[in-house]
Motif scaffolding. Sequence first.
Motif, mmCIF file in Angstrom:
data_model
loop_
_atom_site.group_PDB
_atom_site.id
_atom_site.type_symbol
_atom_site.label_atom_id
_atom_site.label_comp_id
_atom_site.label_asym_id
_atom_site.label_seq_id
_atom_site.Cartn_x
_atom_site.Cartn_y
_atom_site.Cartn_z
ATOM 1 N N UNK A 1 51.829 71.368 -113.077
ATOM 2 C CA UNK A 1 52.728 72.481 -113.402
ATOM 3 C C UNK A 1 52.742 73.510 -112.274
ATOM 4 N N UNK A 2 51.569 73.818 -111.716
ATOM 5 C CA UNK A 2 51.495 74.777 -110.617
ATOM 6 C C UNK A 2 52.202 74.286 -109.375
ATOM 7 N N UNK A 3 52.017 73.003 -109.045
ATOM 8 C CA UNK A 3 52.688 72.421 -107.877
ATOM 9 C C UNK A 3 54.201 72.477 -108.028
ATOM 10 N N UNK A 4 54.680 72.144 -109.199
ATOM 11 C CA UNK A 4 56.117 72.174 -109.452
ATOM 12 C C UNK A 4 56.650 73.594 -109.290
ATOM 13 N N UNK B 1 45.169 78.121 -113.451
ATOM 14 C CA UNK B 1 46.507 78.743 -113.551
ATOM 15 C C UNK B 1 46.629 79.990 -112.685
ATOM 16 N N UNK B 2 45.565 80.787 -112.617
ATOM 17 C CA UNK B 2 45.609 82.022 -111.809
ATOM 18 C C UNK B 2 45.848 81.694 -110.341
ATOM 19 N N UNK B 3 45.222 80.617 -109.835
ATOM 20 C CA UNK B 3 45.468 80.222 -108.442
ATOM 21 C C UNK B 3 46.957 79.935 -108.236
ATOM 22 N N UNK C 1 49.120 82.973 -108.141
ATOM 23 C CA UNK C 1 49.004 83.651 -106.839
ATOM 24 C C UNK C 1 49.746 82.872 -105.757
ATOM 25 N N UNK C 2 49.669 81.542 -105.783
ATOM 26 C CA UNK C 2 50.348 80.713 -104.782
ATOM 27 C C UNK C 2 51.860 80.902 -104.861
ATOM 28 N N UNK C 3 52.403 80.905 -106.068
ATOM 29 C CA UNK C 3 53.844 81.103 -106.254
ATOM 30 C C UNK C 3 54.244 82.493 -105.753
ATOM 31 N N UNK C 4 53.444 83.504 -106.062
ATOM 32 C CA UNK C 4 53.724 84.861 -105.587
ATOM 33 C C UNK C 4 53.663 84.924 -104.062
ATOM 34 N N UNK C 5 52.698 84.235 -103.462
ATOM 35 C CA UNK C 5 52.565 84.209 -101.995
ATOM 36 C C UNK C 5 53.776 83.528 -101.361
ATOM 37 N N UNK C 6 54.200 82.410 -101.916
ATOM 38 C CA UNK C 6 55.395 81.722 -101.401
ATOM 39 C C UNK C 6 56.600 82.653 -101.489
ATOM 40 N N UNK C 7 56.774 83.287 -102.618
ATOM 41 C CA UNK C 7 57.911 84.193 -102.805
ATOM 42 C C UNK C 7 57.877 85.335 -101.793
#
Length: 179
Positions: A38-41, A144-146, A149-155
């Motif tokens: 889910x996180x990767x997607x 999930x927290x990682x 944060x990864x999605x926020x960093x990409x954004x």
Amino acid sequence: MTDPVAAPRFALFRAKDATDFEESGLMATVPPTPIEMAGSIAAVEAGMLEGTRVKLLFSMPGLSLTHAWFRSGFPLPRHSHDVDCLYFILAGSLRIGTEELGAGDGFFVGANVPYTYVPGDEGVEVLEFRGSDSFDIRMLANNRAYWDRAVAQVSAQRAHWTGETPPSGLSFGPEPGGG
């Protein structure tokens, strides 16, 4: 008796002939957990793939060499491979643990040792040497927290990535989209 699939005793390779690593079939993905999937997607949908480019430079039985370019702040998930890997920083910089490494530095990661690193302000280009032409990748980011944060960093970084070029100035293989 001569082995018909024996490794060549001499071979040349050229940067212009590098191929997209994803198409090589060298790396098998160990099935991720539902959280990792889910996180990767979510990260891919946010634009994560725009932050990296990996090219296969050379492969033969028992040996492979790839060039990886990670743009600034790319959130490389913690992961491992089932073979030893030697990394050489061609250009740019990264932080691994508490260490800052730059062009000409490198590091070794043994088989099945978890690791991650953070590309510096210019991004980082690494050459990845493996004593195998077949290996796996196992995500170790079952949190999930990682991924949030990864999605926020990409954004946050995605707009910057558009103008970034490889810090070495080198080009490997054709550009995505056939360019």
